[in-house]
Design a protein around this motif. Structure first.
Motif, short mmCIF file in Angstrom:
data_model
loop_
_atom_site.label_atom_id
_atom_site.label_comp_id
_atom_site.label_asym_id
_atom_site.label_seq_id
_atom_site.Cartn_x
_atom_site.Cartn_y
_atom_site.Cartn_z
N ASN A 1 0.87 -1.17 0.00
CA ASN A 1 0.00 0.00 0.00
C ASN A 1 0.91 1.22 0.00
N THR A 2 1.42 1.57 -1.18
CA THR A 2 2.45 2.60 -1.28
C THR A 2 1.91 3.99 -0.98
N ASP A 3 0.65 4.25 -1.25
CA ASP A 3 0.11 5.59 -1.02
C ASP A 3 0.17 5.97 0.45
N SER A 4 0.10 4.99 1.34
CA SER A 4 0.09 5.30 2.76
C SER A 4 1.45 5.71 3.30
N PRO B 1 7.63 9.68 -3.72
CA PRO B 1 6.97 9.34 -4.98
C PRO B 1 7.73 8.32 -5.83
N VAL B 2 9.05 8.45 -5.89
CA VAL B 2 9.83 7.53 -6.73
C VAL B 2 9.81 6.11 -6.17
N ILE B 3 10.05 5.97 -4.89
CA ILE B 3 10.06 4.63 -4.30
C ILE B 3 8.66 4.04 -4.30
N GLY B 4 7.65 4.85 -4.02
CA GLY B 4 6.28 4.35 -4.07
C GLY B 4 5.92 3.83 -5.45
N SER B 5 6.29 4.58 -6.47
CA SER B 5 6.04 4.14 -7.86
C SER B 5 6.85 2.90 -8.19
N TRP B 6 8.10 2.87 -7.75
CA TRP B 6 8.95 1.72 -8.02
C TRP B 6 8.36 0.44 -7.44
N TYR B 7 7.85 0.49 -6.19
CA TYR B 7 7.27 -0.70 -5.58
C TYR B 7 6.05 -1.18 -6.36
N LYS B 8 5.28 -0.26 -6.91
CA LYS B 8 4.14 -0.66 -7.74
C LYS B 8 4.63 -1.40 -9.00
N VAL B 9 5.67 -0.86 -9.63
CA VAL B 9 6.25 -1.51 -10.81
C VAL B 9 6.83 -2.87 -10.43
N ASP C 1 6.00 -4.84 -8.02
CA ASP C 1 4.93 -5.81 -7.77
C ASP C 1 4.36 -6.36 -9.07
N ARG C 2 4.39 -5.59 -10.14
CA ARG C 2 3.92 -6.09 -11.44
C ARG C 2 4.98 -6.95 -12.13
N LEU C 3 6.24 -6.60 -11.92
CA LEU C 3 7.33 -7.37 -12.55
C LEU C 3 7.50 -8.74 -11.93
N VAL C 4 7.43 -8.80 -10.61
CA VAL C 4 7.62 -10.06 -9.89
C VAL C 4 6.36 -10.31 -9.07
N VAL C 5 5.57 -11.27 -9.50
CA VAL C 5 4.28 -11.54 -8.87
C VAL C 5 4.44 -12.67 -7.85
N GLY C 6 3.73 -12.54 -6.76
CA GLY C 6 3.71 -13.61 -5.77
C GLY C 6 4.23 -13.19 -4.42
N GLY C 7 3.93 -14.01 -3.43
CA GLY C 7 4.35 -13.71 -2.07
C GLY C 7 5.24 -14.78 -1.47
N SER C 8 5.80 -15.63 -2.32
CA SER C 8 6.67 -16.70 -1.82
C SER C 8 8.05 -16.16 -1.47
N LYS C 9 8.84 -16.99 -0.81
CA LYS C 9 10.21 -16.60 -0.50
C LYS C 9 11.01 -16.37 -1.78
N SER C 10 10.74 -17.17 -2.79
CA SER C 10 11.42 -17.03 -4.08
C SER C 10 11.09 -15.69 -4.73
N ALA C 11 9.82 -15.31 -4.70
CA ALA C 11 9.41 -14.02 -5.28
C ALA C 11 10.04 -12.87 -4.50
N LYS D 1 13.61 -12.59 -5.58
CA LYS D 1 13.69 -11.99 -6.91
C LYS D 1 13.47 -10.47 -6.83
N LYS D 2 12.47 -10.05 -6.04
CA LYS D 2 12.21 -8.61 -5.87
C LYS D 2 13.42 -7.91 -5.28
N MET D 3 14.02 -8.53 -4.28
CA MET D 3 15.19 -7.94 -3.64
C MET D 3 16.34 -7.80 -4.64
N LEU D 4 16.57 -8.83 -5.44
CA LEU D 4 17.66 -8.79 -6.41
C LEU D 4 17.42 -7.72 -7.49
#
Length: 113
Positions: free
Chosen positions: A3-6, A52-60, A62-72, A75-78
């Motif tokens: 929830n990046t807006d918050s 704004p930049v980090i909030g937008s980046w997290y939205k992007v 979340d679209r690039l790497v889908v899922g809530g697993s440890k693997s996802a 991947k998001k961290m990398l």
């Protein structure tokens, strides 16, 4: 999904608090020598750039790497650390240097260091 807006609004405040901590605990300036303008500049960077930049980046991200697993999460961290972080850090330091009065040449030398 984040929830990046918050968190966009508090980012400026957190960056400002970070500058106060830096000046008082790290640099040990004391309240009489606290650079209020520097804190205000840092807060502005937090409100108008970092949030704004980090909030937008997290939205992007979340679209690039889908899922809530440890693997996802890995991947998001990398992707974040290898792709976004270097660009963001360079932009942040460049903006910060410019707002602190550095010339383009001085900023480039500082970024290279």
């Amino acid at each position: 999904m984040h929830n990046t807006d918050s968190f966009l609004c508090p980012v400026g405040s957190l960056v400002g608090v970070g500058d106060v901590v830096s000046q008082q605990l790290i640099e040990r300036r004391g309240l009489a020598h606290h650079n209020v303008r520097r804190t205000a500049r840092m807060m502005s960077i937090g409100f108008f750039f970092v949030g704004p930049v980090i909030g937008s980046w997290y939205k992007v991200l979340d679209r690039l790497v889908v899922g809530g697993s440890k693997s996802a999460a890995m991947k998001k961290m990398l992707v974040d650390q290898l792709c976004f972080a270097p660009c963001f850090l360079g932009a942040f330091l460049g903006i910060s240097g410019a707002l602190n009065g550095l010339t383009v040449e001085e900023n480039i030398v500082k970024l290279k260091r």
